[in-house]
Design a protein around this motif. Structure first.
Motif: not given
Ligand SMILES: [Zn+2]
Length: 284
Positions: A31-32, A227-229, A271-272
């Motif tokens: 993720i990061e 990206t996840y975010d 992404d939540r």
């Protein structure tokens, strides 16, 4: 919240629905990223992310019903031969874990919207990883788009080394249509500017995004696993997965798009906050 819908009052794009086709948890570097080699964190990671959604999107357009990504297959949880064996299979299980609740199968999520898989007229795949291309079997009769660079992974000696389960993807009888980007690096599906595919490589060599431009709202950019975010992406933080230089170049391309379209809404597959972001999409 596992589904969210935006409807539009005018123009060819009539609605965008975010749906959830399973859940995934991954390693923090997925993720990061910080530039750590994937093999290193795969071997050494001790913690998991929270369970995250596997989103896909259904777009109602006056010329068809488009599905962007197809989610994780429930077969992956029950079929002992779904993954490669040996060391490679162990790596897959070290990197990601999945679950697919009964209400999050593709059929169940489409049914909640009043659709069946047979209503889908076009499928677009952000990339060929299992949680995006996992449910292709119903789509033998419709075009299923992936980028030519992504499809080239299937020609590699061992696509599984590149994260593509080539014994399953594509399933027998389903043809994948290579996207031919134009000189502006775009593929405009209906030639009306409302559904435009863009190369966004890095996570995989042929990852692509879909820009959705309703008439009476700000554009959406469906980015798959770029990206996840989106907040991390905006800071130039990309996952330690794939080609770091290509991912950073893609981050700059998306930043440029946001300059051209200040209200651009980026929706990431895991992404939540993506469904809430869709509901908050800026009208214009
Ligand atoms: Zn994914």
């Amino acid at each position: 919240m596992t589904r969210a819908s935006r409807t539009y009052s005018a123009g060819p794009v009539r609605a965008v629905h975010g749906i959830t086709l399973g859940e995934v948890r991954v390693r923090p570097k997925n993720i990061e990223g910080t530039g750590t080699p994937m093999l290193w964190w795969t071997l050494t990671a001790r913690t998991w992310s929270p369970w995250l959604p596997v989103h896909a999107f259904v777009i109602e357009h006056e010329r068809g019903l488009l599905l962007f990504d197809t989610g994780q297959s429930p077969d992956s949880l029950t079929d002992p031969d779904y993954y490669p064996g040996g060391l490679l299979g162990w790596v897959y299980h070290r990197q990601a874990q999945f679950r697919v609740p009964a209400e999050q199968t593709l059929d169940a999520q489409l049914a909640e919207l009043g659709f069946a898989a047979s209503d889908i007229t076009h499928v677009v795949l952000s990339h060929l990883h299992q949680d995006h291309a996992g449910n292709l079997a119903p789509f033998a009769a419709v075009p299923v788009y992936a980028s030519a660079d992504e499809l080239a992974l299937l020609e590699q000696k061992t696509p599984e080394l590149h994260g593509v389960l080539s014994r399953r993807i594509p399933p027998a009888g389903v043809a994948l249509t290579p996207v031919a980007f134009d000189a502006d690096a775009q593929f405009d599906l209906f030639d009306d500017g409302t559904l435009v595919m863009l190369p966004t490589p890095g996570h995989t060599p042929g990852s692509m995004s879909l820009m959705v431009s309703p008439t009476d709202a700000a554009p959406l950019l469906l980015v798959g696993d770029v990206t996840y975010d989106p907040a991390l992406l905006a800071c130039g933080i990309v996952p330690d997965v794939g080609d770091r230089a290509a991912q950073l170049a893609t981050a700059r391309v998306i930043a440029d798009l946001q300059v051209q379209h200040p209200e651009l809404t980026v929706l990431a597959a895991h992404d939540r906050g993506a469904l809430a972001t869709l509901l908050a999409q800026t009208p214009q």
